[in-house]
Design a protein around this motif. Structure first.
Motif, mmCIF file in Angstrom:
data_model
loop_
_atom_site.group_PDB
_atom_site.id
_atom_site.type_symbol
_atom_site.label_atom_id
_atom_site.label_comp_id
_atom_site.label_asym_id
_atom_site.label_seq_id
_atom_site.Cartn_x
_atom_site.Cartn_y
_atom_site.Cartn_z
ATOM 1 N N SER A 11 -7.134 -7.397 15.215
ATOM 2 C CA SER A 11 -6.776 -6.984 16.563
ATOM 3 C C SER A 11 -6.989 -5.479 16.695
ATOM 4 C CB SER A 11 -5.318 -7.356 16.878
ATOM 5 O OG SER A 11 -4.445 -6.777 15.930
ATOM 6 N N GLU A 12 -6.658 -4.964 17.861
ATOM 7 C CA GLU A 12 -6.882 -3.535 18.108
ATOM 8 C C GLU A 12 -6.019 -2.669 17.209
ATOM 9 O OE1 GLU A 12 -7.168 -0.470 21.936
ATOM 10 O OE2 GLU A 12 -6.373 -2.500 22.179
ATOM 11 N N VAL A 13 -4.822 -3.133 16.905
ATOM 12 C CA VAL A 13 -3.899 -2.430 16.014
ATOM 13 C C VAL A 13 -3.565 -3.358 14.860
ATOM 14 C CG1 VAL A 13 -1.670 -1.279 15.803
ATOM 15 C CG2 VAL A 13 -2.947 -1.127 17.943
ATOM 16 N N CYS A 14 -3.645 -2.849 13.635
ATOM 17 C CA CYS A 14 -3.444 -3.675 12.448
ATOM 18 C C CYS A 14 -1.971 -4.066 12.299
ATOM 19 C CB CYS A 14 -3.919 -2.925 11.202
ATOM 20 S SG CYS A 14 -2.876 -1.535 10.725
ATOM 21 N N PRO A 15 -1.679 -5.100 11.519
ATOM 22 C CA PRO A 15 -0.286 -5.545 11.342
ATOM 23 C C PRO A 15 0.623 -4.477 10.750
ATOM 24 C CG PRO A 15 -1.820 -7.237 10.599
ATOM 25 C CD PRO A 15 -2.636 -6.021 10.877
ATOM 26 N N ILE A 16 0.095 -3.587 9.925
ATOM 27 C CA ILE A 16 0.942 -2.557 9.320
ATOM 28 C C ILE A 16 1.399 -1.559 10.378
ATOM 29 C CG2 ILE A 16 0.993 -0.662 7.652
ATOM 30 C CD1 ILE A 16 -0.892 -2.214 5.896
ATOM 31 N N CYS A 17 0.468 -1.103 11.205
ATOM 32 C CA CYS A 17 0.827 -0.122 12.232
ATOM 33 C C CYS A 17 1.733 -0.725 13.300
ATOM 34 C CB CYS A 17 -0.434 0.439 12.880
ATOM 35 S SG CYS A 17 -1.426 1.491 11.799
ATOM 36 N N SER A 18 1.594 -2.007 13.561
ATOM 37 C CA SER A 18 2.395 -2.652 14.597
ATOM 38 C C SER A 18 3.717 -3.198 14.072
ATOM 39 C CB SER A 18 1.593 -3.794 15.228
ATOM 40 O OG SER A 18 1.217 -4.750 14.251
ATOM 41 N N ASN A 19 3.976 -3.019 12.790
ATOM 42 C CA ASN A 19 5.212 -3.519 12.199
ATOM 43 C C ASN A 19 6.330 -2.493 12.416
ATOM 44 O OD1 ASN A 19 7.251 -4.671 10.730
ATOM 45 N ND2 ASN A 19 6.135 -4.730 8.787
ATOM 46 N N PRO A 20 7.359 -2.827 13.203
ATOM 47 C CA PRO A 20 8.429 -1.849 13.469
ATOM 48 C C PRO A 20 9.290 -1.546 12.252
ATOM 49 C CG PRO A 20 8.989 -3.995 14.396
ATOM 50 C CD PRO A 20 7.586 -4.112 13.896
ATOM 51 N N ALA A 21 9.203 -2.378 11.217
ATOM 52 C CA ALA A 21 10.001 -2.147 10.020
ATOM 53 C C ALA A 21 9.396 -1.067 9.116
ATOM 54 C CB ALA A 21 10.155 -3.445 9.235
ATOM 55 N N ARG A 22 8.164 -0.708 9.360
ATOM 56 C CA ARG A 22 7.526 0.323 8.524
ATOM 57 C C ARG A 22 8.033 1.713 8.928
ATOM 58 N NH1 ARG A 22 4.021 -2.293 4.662
ATOM 59 N NH2 ARG A 22 3.294 -0.171 4.269
ATOM 60 N N ASP A 23 8.057 2.616 7.947
ATOM 61 C CA ASP A 23 8.494 3.999 8.165
ATOM 62 C C ASP A 23 7.360 4.780 8.820
ATOM 63 O OD1 ASP A 23 9.608 6.483 8.144
ATOM 64 O OD2 ASP A 23 9.504 6.758 5.978
#
Length: 261
Positions: free
Chosen positions: A120-132
């Protein structure tokens, strides 16, 4: 005595004639053999070429082998084994194999934020709100993201440069994603930059360039991966540069207990 001398000279002369005839015969044999080898060598490329042309009974098979051989680390023999393996499988297996490659190439894209591969346009890591979102790990390529993710020790986000600064290879700062890194820092959300680049001349050059580019942002902490003696390595076989950095960056022994706990 005179008769004996004459006989001796006659025998010597006859012996010399036999030696000369033997040497001449050997020379002729050598000459004939070399000519035969020369004719065989001139005919060998043609036979070798014809053998190469007749290596595959099918043009479709040859084309498939040629395409597999373009992959890194795959020679023609390995490519042939792979193609023959696919031929032995059911048609659905080969169709699924080909469709998955075509779909991957057509539909995969790069994240507009971190430049990691994504669907997708934004990867799962960047779109994961749990990431710092305050910690950004800078890596060279997508494989490095996978390697660090497998450690389960980094919980922040990533920034993929897509290469390293290498003047010898004609790669400058404008050829990799450094400007987009600076733009992410300018947004004010990033508190720490982890430079996770290879410990090479190109990696150190890129580290220093990024450090200078981010100098106007003193509130951003810039760190790099620890360098030292690897676990399981013996001091005797450790290079001087690595050993020297290990001594300079030594830590308290008690800290290792706290980190493990």
């Amino acid at each position: 005595m005179g008769l004996n001398v004459v006989i001796a000279r006659h025998l010597a002369s006859k012996r010399l004639q036999e030696i000369a005839q033997s040497l001449f015969f050997q020379y002729l044999c050598t000459l004939i053999t070399s000519q035969e080898h020369a004719r065989a060598s001139t005919a060998c490329p043609q036979s070798h070429q014809s053998a190469m042309e007749q290596e595959f009974a099918s043009t479709l098979l040859e084309n498939a082998v040629n395409e597999f051989a373009k992959l890194p680390g795959i020679g023609r023999k390995t490519a042939l084994r792979l193609v023959l393996h696919l031929l032995k499988q059911d048609e659905s297996v080969a169709h699924s194999f080909g469709e998955s490659i075509i779909k991957m190439r057509d539909e995969i894209r790069y994240c507009r934020v971190c430049h990691n591969i994504s669907e997708s346009e934004v990867c799962p890591i960047c779109s994961n709100p749990a990431r710092d979102s305050e910690t950004l790990c800078v890596v060279e390529n997508v494989k490095d993201v996978m390697s660090i993710e497998n450690t389960h020790q980094h919980h922040g986000l990533y920034h993929v440069l897509g290469g390293l600064i290498s003047p010898m290879d004609g790669i400058g700062p404008q050829d990799i994603e450094i400007d987009s890194l600076v733009e992410r820092v300018q947004q004010g959300k990033v508190k720490e930059i982890i430079l996770a680049l290879s410990a090479t001349m190109e990696g150190d050059t890129t580290n220093f360039y990024i450090f200078r580019k981010l100098a106007p942002y003193p509130n951003v902490k810039i760190t790099m991966l620890a360098r030292g003696v690897s676990v399981g390595n013996e001091i005797e076989y450790t290079d001087e540069l690595t050993l020297g950095r290990s001594i300079q960056n030594r830590t308290l022994f008690s800290d290792t207990f706290h980190k493990e706990q």
